[in-house]
Scaffold this motif. Structure first.
Motif, short mmCIF file in Angstrom:
data_model
loop_
_atom_site.label_atom_id
_atom_site.label_comp_id
_atom_site.label_asym_id
_atom_site.label_seq_id
_atom_site.Cartn_x
_atom_site.Cartn_y
_atom_site.Cartn_z
N ASP A 45 0.85 -1.19 0.00
CA ASP A 45 0.00 0.00 0.00
C ASP A 45 0.89 1.25 0.00
N PRO A 46 0.71 2.15 -0.95
CA PRO A 46 1.57 3.34 -1.00
C PRO A 46 1.43 4.24 0.21
N ARG A 47 0.27 4.22 0.86
CA ARG A 47 0.07 5.04 2.07
C ARG A 47 0.93 4.51 3.21
N GLU A 48 1.01 3.18 3.33
CA GLU A 48 1.87 2.59 4.36
C GLU A 48 3.34 2.86 4.05
N ALA A 49 3.69 2.83 2.76
CA ALA A 49 5.07 3.12 2.36
C ALA A 49 5.43 4.56 2.72
N LEU A 50 4.52 5.48 2.54
CA LEU A 50 4.79 6.88 2.91
C LEU A 50 4.98 7.02 4.41
N ASP A 51 4.12 6.38 5.19
CA ASP A 51 4.28 6.43 6.66
C ASP A 51 5.64 5.89 7.07
N ALA A 52 6.04 4.78 6.45
CA ALA A 52 7.35 4.20 6.75
C ALA A 52 8.47 5.13 6.32
N ALA A 53 8.34 5.74 5.15
CA ALA A 53 9.38 6.64 4.64
C ALA A 53 9.57 7.84 5.57
N GLU A 82 14.10 13.27 -6.88
CA GLU A 82 14.07 14.64 -6.37
C GLU A 82 13.17 14.69 -5.13
N PRO A 83 13.64 15.33 -4.06
CA PRO A 83 12.79 15.44 -2.87
C PRO A 83 11.54 16.25 -3.18
N GLN A 84 10.45 15.84 -2.56
CA GLN A 84 9.17 16.50 -2.79
C GLN A 84 8.67 17.13 -1.49
N ASP A 85 7.89 18.19 -1.62
CA ASP A 85 7.22 18.80 -0.48
C ASP A 85 6.31 17.74 0.14
N LEU A 86 6.36 17.60 1.46
CA LEU A 86 5.64 16.52 2.12
C LEU A 86 4.13 16.60 1.89
N GLU A 87 3.55 17.78 1.95
CA GLU A 87 2.10 17.90 1.73
C GLU A 87 1.73 17.54 0.29
N GLU A 88 2.53 17.98 -0.66
CA GLU A 88 2.29 17.62 -2.06
C GLU A 88 2.46 16.12 -2.27
N LEU A 89 3.46 15.56 -1.60
CA LEU A 89 3.71 14.12 -1.71
C LEU A 89 2.53 13.33 -1.13
N LYS A 90 2.00 13.75 -0.01
CA LYS A 90 0.83 13.07 0.57
C LYS A 90 -0.34 13.11 -0.40
N LYS A 91 -0.55 14.25 -1.03
CA LYS A 91 -1.63 14.38 -2.01
C LYS A 91 -1.38 13.46 -3.21
N GLU A 92 -0.15 13.44 -3.71
CA GLU A 92 0.19 12.59 -4.84
C GLU A 92 -0.01 11.11 -4.51
N MET A 94 -2.07 9.86 -2.27
CA MET A 94 -3.52 9.59 -2.16
C MET A 94 -4.16 9.49 -3.55
N GLU A 95 -3.75 10.35 -4.47
CA GLU A 95 -4.26 10.27 -5.84
C GLU A 95 -3.81 8.97 -6.50
N HIS A 96 -2.57 8.60 -6.26
CA HIS A 96 -2.04 7.36 -6.81
C HIS A 96 -2.83 6.16 -6.24
N TYR A 97 -3.05 6.16 -4.92
CA TYR A 97 -3.81 5.09 -4.27
C TYR A 97 -5.21 4.99 -4.87
N ALA A 98 -5.86 6.13 -5.07
CA ALA A 98 -7.22 6.14 -5.62
C ALA A 98 -7.26 5.53 -7.02
N SER A 99 -6.18 5.63 -7.76
CA SER A 99 -6.14 5.12 -9.13
C SER A 99 -5.85 3.62 -9.21
N LEU A 100 -5.45 3.01 -8.10
CA LEU A 100 -5.06 1.61 -8.12
C LEU A 100 -6.29 0.69 -8.16
N PRO A 101 -6.16 -0.49 -8.77
CA PRO A 101 -7.29 -1.42 -8.81
C PRO A 101 -7.60 -1.98 -7.42
#
Length: 151
Positions: A45-53, A82-92, A94-101
């Motif tokens: 899950d990309p959300r879990e990966a972000l929490d771990a990161a 490239e490092p990303q702004d954390l708030e933008e990364l969280k949004k990205e 979540m959008e990525h997660y929403a697009s997953l099957p």
């Protein structure tokens, strides 16, 4: 699809960074550190990966207090993330997660290439597990009408 969280000390830029590489370790940058921080590894899950990161970044930051350490998300084969702004990364993320099957029964993430179906027909739905396919079949199966026979 999996998400691989790892620490990098980038060769060209010289900066430390935490990567979330997808679809897995094969897409991670080549500058991985040998140290193993708690939380590095694969996630479904990309959300879990972000929490771990975020936790890995905190640990890496403690070891390198004078460095500004960011988090990058993407495919990094042959490039430095490239490092990303954390708030933008969280949004990205979540959008990525929403697009997953997702499983047509329980809504959990499912693999887009390997999934379970009913009667070998994906028109009945695509499911994350044999259990969900069986449950969906049972839930959607119409009950047999009781026969009324007269003796």
């Amino acid at each position: 699809m999996s998400y691989y969280v790892n620490c990098q000390h980038q060769f060209y830029s010289g900066r430390y960074i935490v990567e979330i590489a997808y679809p897995g370790i094969d897409y991670a940058g080549s500058d991985m550190l040998a140290t193993d921080y708690p939380g590095e590894g694969e996630y479904d899950d990309p959300r879990e990966a972000l929490d771990a990161a975020i936790k890995v970044r905190e640990a890496l930051q403690a070891d390198h207090p004078d460095e500004e350490i960011g988090i990058a998300f993407g495919h990094f084969e042959m490039v430095e993330g490239e490092p990303q702004d954390l708030e933008e990364l969280k949004k990205e993320i979540m959008e990525h997660y929403a697009s997953l099957p997702k499983c047509d029964r329980c809504g959990k993430l499912r693999d887009d290439k390997e999934f379970f179906v009913i009667y070998g027909d994906p028109d009945y739905g695509k499911f994350c597990s044999e259990f969900c396919a069986e449950e969906a079949f049972t839930e959607n199966e119409e009950p047999m009408e009781e026969s009324t026979t007269h003796d």
